[in-house]
Design a protein around this motif. Structure first.
Motif, short mmCIF file in Angstrom:
data_model
loop_
_atom_site.label_atom_id
_atom_site.label_comp_id
_atom_site.label_asym_id
_atom_site.label_seq_id
_atom_site.Cartn_x
_atom_site.Cartn_y
_atom_site.Cartn_z
N ASP A 8 34.17 104.56 42.92
CA ASP A 8 35.04 103.64 43.06
C ASP A 8 35.37 102.88 44.34
OD1 ASP A 8 35.03 102.69 40.43
OD2 ASP A 8 36.99 103.43 40.29
N ARG A 63 31.63 101.04 45.84
CA ARG A 63 31.70 99.96 45.17
C ARG A 63 32.49 98.95 46.39
NH1 ARG A 63 34.22 97.81 41.30
NH2 ARG A 63 35.33 99.77 40.52
N PHE A 64 33.86 99.42 45.45
CA PHE A 64 34.59 98.88 46.67
C PHE A 64 34.18 98.54 48.23
CE2 PHE A 64 37.67 99.07 42.88
CZ PHE A 64 38.14 98.32 42.49
N ARG A 82 31.03 97.93 49.21
CA ARG A 82 30.17 97.20 49.78
C ARG A 82 30.35 95.83 48.86
NH1 ARG A 82 27.51 101.78 46.52
NH2 ARG A 82 28.41 100.45 44.24
N LYS A 83 31.55 95.83 47.78
CA LYS A 83 31.84 94.41 47.53
C LYS A 83 33.02 94.07 48.37
CE LYS A 83 35.01 92.53 44.01
NZ LYS A 83 35.55 92.53 42.93
N ARG A 84 33.71 94.31 49.11
CA ARG A 84 34.67 93.30 49.81
C ARG A 84 33.30 93.54 51.49
NH1 ARG A 84 37.93 90.67 51.32
NH2 ARG A 84 38.90 90.73 52.91
N GLU A 143 29.89 92.66 51.46
CA GLU A 143 29.34 91.31 50.69
C GLU A 143 30.41 89.91 50.81
OE1 GLU A 143 28.43 93.18 47.07
OE2 GLU A 143 26.79 94.08 48.20
N GLN A 144 31.57 89.88 50.15
CA GLN A 144 31.92 89.41 50.85
C GLN A 144 32.40 88.27 51.87
OE1 GLN A 144 36.13 90.56 49.41
NE2 GLN A 144 35.69 90.23 47.42
N ARG A 201 28.32 86.76 53.21
CA ARG A 201 27.65 85.94 52.74
C ARG A 201 27.01 84.90 53.66
NH1 ARG A 201 31.82 85.52 47.78
NH2 ARG A 201 30.11 88.09 47.04
N ARG A 237 22.67 92.67 49.66
CA ARG A 237 22.61 93.61 50.32
C ARG A 237 21.62 94.23 50.60
NH1 ARG A 237 24.21 98.29 46.25
NH2 ARG A 237 24.79 96.01 45.21
N THR A 288 35.63 96.15 57.36
CA THR A 288 35.47 96.54 56.09
C THR A 288 36.21 98.00 55.77
OG1 THR A 288 33.95 95.23 55.42
CG2 THR A 288 34.71 96.62 54.15
#
Length: 153
Positions: free
Chosen positions: A14, A17-18, A20-22, A24-25, A28, A34, A112
């Protein structure tokens, strides 16, 4: 009654994953996927590497890397140069256009990580990294060993 405590594996998954998500946000705006920024990040310290070697570092199939490199080359971020003594081998290099993008990616990564580590002291941050590096070392060594077969009832 089942144990509802999250396991280490799930929490690590998790957190990754978070992260990477942050990232990517924030990234962008750079217009890269990615997978593409991962290629740039791995190529930066390994310029001159051939495609097969980079695919191995990234742990992806060479054909997958070839498609990513085609896009990055089309965007003017990567160039393929023929090996000086082996015409079958193409060496990979970042272009001048890629370096400012990498610097921006590093800034985004720093922000991040700062968000992720908010509230942890410097000593806690160092201890967390030390423990994770020890786990990685243990698992790297374990993955080089054969798995013992166990019988299931």
């Amino acid at each position: 009654m089942p144990d509802t405590q999250p396991t280490l594996g799930f929490v690590l998954h998790d957190v990754a994953r978070f992260l990477r998500k942050r990232f990517e946000q924030r990234a962008r705006c750079l217009g890269l996927t990615r997978s593409q920024w991962q290629v740039l990040a791995f190529l930066a310290p390994n310029e001159g590497i051939h495609q097969g070697g980079l695919a191995e570092l990234l742990e992806i199939e060479p054909i997958t890397l070839a498609r990513l490199l085609d896009r990055l080359e089309g965007n003017g971020l990567v160039e393929r140069r023929q090996h000086p003594t082996d015409r079958r081998v193409w060496q990979l290099y970042l272009t001048a256009k890629a370096h400012p993008m990498l610097a921006r990616m590093r800034q985004i990564g720093d922000r991040t990580r700062a968000e992720a580590l908010d509230g942890l002291s410097q000593a806690e941050r160092e201890e967390l990294l030390r423990l994770l590096l020890a786990m990685r070392k243990n698992l790297t060594a374990a993955c080089e060993q054969p798995v013992e077969e166990t019988k299931h009832d």
